[in-house]
Design a protein around this motif. Sequence first.
Motif, PDB file in Angstrom:
ATOM      1  N   LYS A  28      15.330 127.099  20.357  1.00 18.09           N
ATOM      2  CA  LYS A  28      16.765 126.961  20.096  1.00 18.09           C
ATOM      3  C   LYS A  28      17.188 125.502  20.006  1.00 18.09           C
ATOM      4  CE  LYS A  28      21.370 128.222  21.767  1.00 18.09           C
ATOM      5  NZ  LYS A  28      22.182 128.934  22.776  1.00 18.09           N
ATOM      6  N   HIS A  29      16.691 124.635  20.882  1.00 21.46           N
ATOM      7  CA  HIS A  29      17.128 123.245  20.864  1.00 21.46           C
ATOM      8  C   HIS A  29      16.715 122.543  19.570  1.00 21.46           C
ATOM      9  CE1 HIS A  29      13.244 121.168  21.611  1.00 21.46           C
ATOM     10  NE2 HIS A  29      12.909 122.293  22.221  1.00 21.46           N
ATOM     11  N   VAL A  30      15.607 122.974  18.978  1.00 17.51           N
ATOM     12  CA  VAL A  30      15.168 122.414  17.698  1.00 17.51           C
ATOM     13  C   VAL A  30      16.119 122.859  16.586  1.00 17.51           C
ATOM     14  CG1 VAL A  30      13.314 122.363  15.985  1.00 17.51           C
ATOM     15  CG2 VAL A  30      12.767 122.322  18.432  1.00 17.51           C
ATOM     16  N   LEU A  31      16.526 124.129  16.629  1.00 20.81           N
ATOM     17  CA  LEU A  31      17.455 124.655  15.624  1.00 20.81           C
ATOM     18  C   LEU A  31      18.826 123.974  15.740  1.00 20.81           C
ATOM     19  CD1 LEU A  31      16.587 128.454  15.882  1.00 20.81           C
ATOM     20  CD2 LEU A  31      15.807 126.830  14.152  1.00 20.81           C
ATOM     21  N   ILE A  32      19.258 123.722  16.965  1.00 20.24           N
ATOM     22  CA  ILE A  32      20.538 123.039  17.167  1.00 20.24           C
ATOM     23  C   ILE A  32      20.483 121.629  16.586  1.00 20.24           C
ATOM     24  CG2 ILE A  32      22.074 122.042  18.918  1.00 20.24           C
ATOM     25  CD1 ILE A  32      21.471 124.476  20.663  1.00 20.24           C
ATOM     26  N   LYS A  33      19.394 120.938  16.863  1.00 19.32           N
ATOM     27  CA  LYS A  33      19.239 119.567  16.353  1.00 19.32           C
ATOM     28  C   LYS A  33      19.283 119.554  14.824  1.00 19.32           C
ATOM     29  CE  LYS A  33      16.129 115.549  16.749  1.00 19.32           C
ATOM     30  NZ  LYS A  33      15.820 115.355  15.326  1.00 19.32           N
ATOM     31  N   ARG A  34      18.621 120.523  14.197  1.00 21.83           N
ATOM     32  CA  ARG A  34      18.599 120.576  12.732  1.00 21.83           C
ATOM     33  C   ARG A  34      19.984 120.930  12.188  1.00 21.83           C
ATOM     34  NH1 ARG A  34      18.847 119.276   8.588  1.00 21.83           N
ATOM     35  NH2 ARG A  34      17.616 119.704   6.707  1.00 21.83           N
ATOM     36  N   THR A  35      20.699 121.808  12.889  1.00 23.25           N
ATOM     37  CA  THR A  35      22.051 122.191  12.467  1.00 23.25           C
ATOM     38  C   THR A  35      22.993 121.005  12.518  1.00 23.25           C
ATOM     39  OG1 THR A  35      21.715 124.457  13.263  1.00 23.25           O
ATOM     40  CG2 THR A  35      23.980 123.751  12.917  1.00 23.25           C
ATOM     41  N   SER A  41      25.040 115.273   7.642  1.00 25.75           N
ATOM     42  CA  SER A  41      24.812 114.917   6.237  1.00 25.75           C
ATOM     43  C   SER A  41      25.946 115.435   5.357  1.00 25.75           C
ATOM     44  CB  SER A  41      23.470 115.477   5.757  1.00 25.75           C
ATOM     45  OG  SER A  41      23.478 116.899   5.725  1.00 25.75           O
ATOM     46  N   LYS A  42      26.505 116.596   5.704  1.00 26.28           N
ATOM     47  CA  LYS A  42      27.644 117.126   4.948  1.00 26.28           C
ATOM     48  C   LYS A  42      28.837 116.184   5.056  1.00 26.28           C
ATOM     49  CE  LYS A  42      26.894 122.162   4.961  1.00 26.28           C
ATOM     50  NZ  LYS A  42      27.492 123.455   5.388  1.00 26.28           N
ATOM     51  N   ARG A  43      29.065 115.658   6.267  1.00 25.17           N
ATOM     52  CA  ARG A  43      30.173 114.735   6.463  1.00 25.17           C
ATOM     53  C   ARG A  43      29.996 113.471   5.630  1.00 25.17           C
ATOM     54  NH1 ARG A  43      29.860 116.203  11.952  1.00 25.17           N
ATOM     55  NH2 ARG A  43      28.650 114.326  12.410  1.00 25.17           N
ATOM     56  N   MET A  44      28.758 112.987   5.574  1.00 24.92           N
ATOM     57  CA  MET A  44      28.489 111.757   4.811  1.00 24.92           C
ATOM     58  C   MET A  44      28.760 111.952   3.323  1.00 24.92           C
ATOM     59  SD  MET A  44      27.555 109.413   6.959  1.00 24.92           S
ATOM     60  CE  MET A  44      26.721 108.228   5.908  1.00 24.92           C
TER      61      MET A  44
END
Length: 290
Positions: free
Chosen positions: A86-93, A99-102
């Motif tokens: 889960k912590h890996v998925l959170i980091k990727r999310t 990146s969307k904000r940028m």
Amino acid sequence: MSGLSELERLDCTKILRQMAQTDLMALSDTVTNKLIIVESEKEAMETILSFSKSAEELLKRRKVYRDLIFKYLAKEGIIMPPTSEKHVLIKRTLELWSSKRMNEPQQQSSDNRAGQHTGTDPGFDPQILGQQFCQWFFGLLNSQNPALGQEPQNWGPNHFWPDAKLRLLARTCGEQMDEFAGADLVSLRLLALTREERLQLNPNLEANGLRAMSSPHGLVLVAVAGTIHRDTSVMGIFEQIFGLIKSPLDNNWKIKFINLKIRGQDALSDKEVSAPALTYNSTELQQLCC
């Protein structure tokens, strides 16, 4: 003021919509420490998004299961190994949202209506929101008064949270306290002030008549004083405190509670009527904000 950005609200909503109703209700209770009662999935999502301090905090909640985040990423075109923790998925999310904000164009809305202010902006000023909200609210409420000859604007329970409360204290010949619960009853009682009782509430939007402040949890308090009229007569003064919470699903501020004190002219001095000022101090308002 901490909270979720508009982009994070939209994407978190996609994840929340995958959750079972029982999990949504439980998560809403956790986020608000059971201070807010919700009655539907939509209300639960609005409350969760409003009271979450950050996107990361929300994603780490126990009820936001690993599989929900995995499915969300897959729909966004991000394929992760099925064994990802889960912590890996959170980091990727979070990386995806960053990146969307940028890449998102920086646009400022030309809509200055109080109902669509963004309370999570770094430059958010509750005093400006308070002024614009009062202009909108009292203009809307007074338009329901048939004596003014205006076209009634769109008044209704949709401007309130479903569990909204109104406390009305009237000091005229005597003292009377009434309380109303639920968006429908609160909306109808306020409507009766202008439509049936034909009162007109004129707020004092100067510095001595208006004060606003916000809490870290998304609540904005707006306190305002003003005069009450019927036709050409001055009937008294009022002090009104609004508790506002932003709805993340439609980006509007909705009324959570109202405390309204009305004092008849017989109990007032000429100075109080001509320039009504707030009697609430910052400490008293801060206690309501907690």
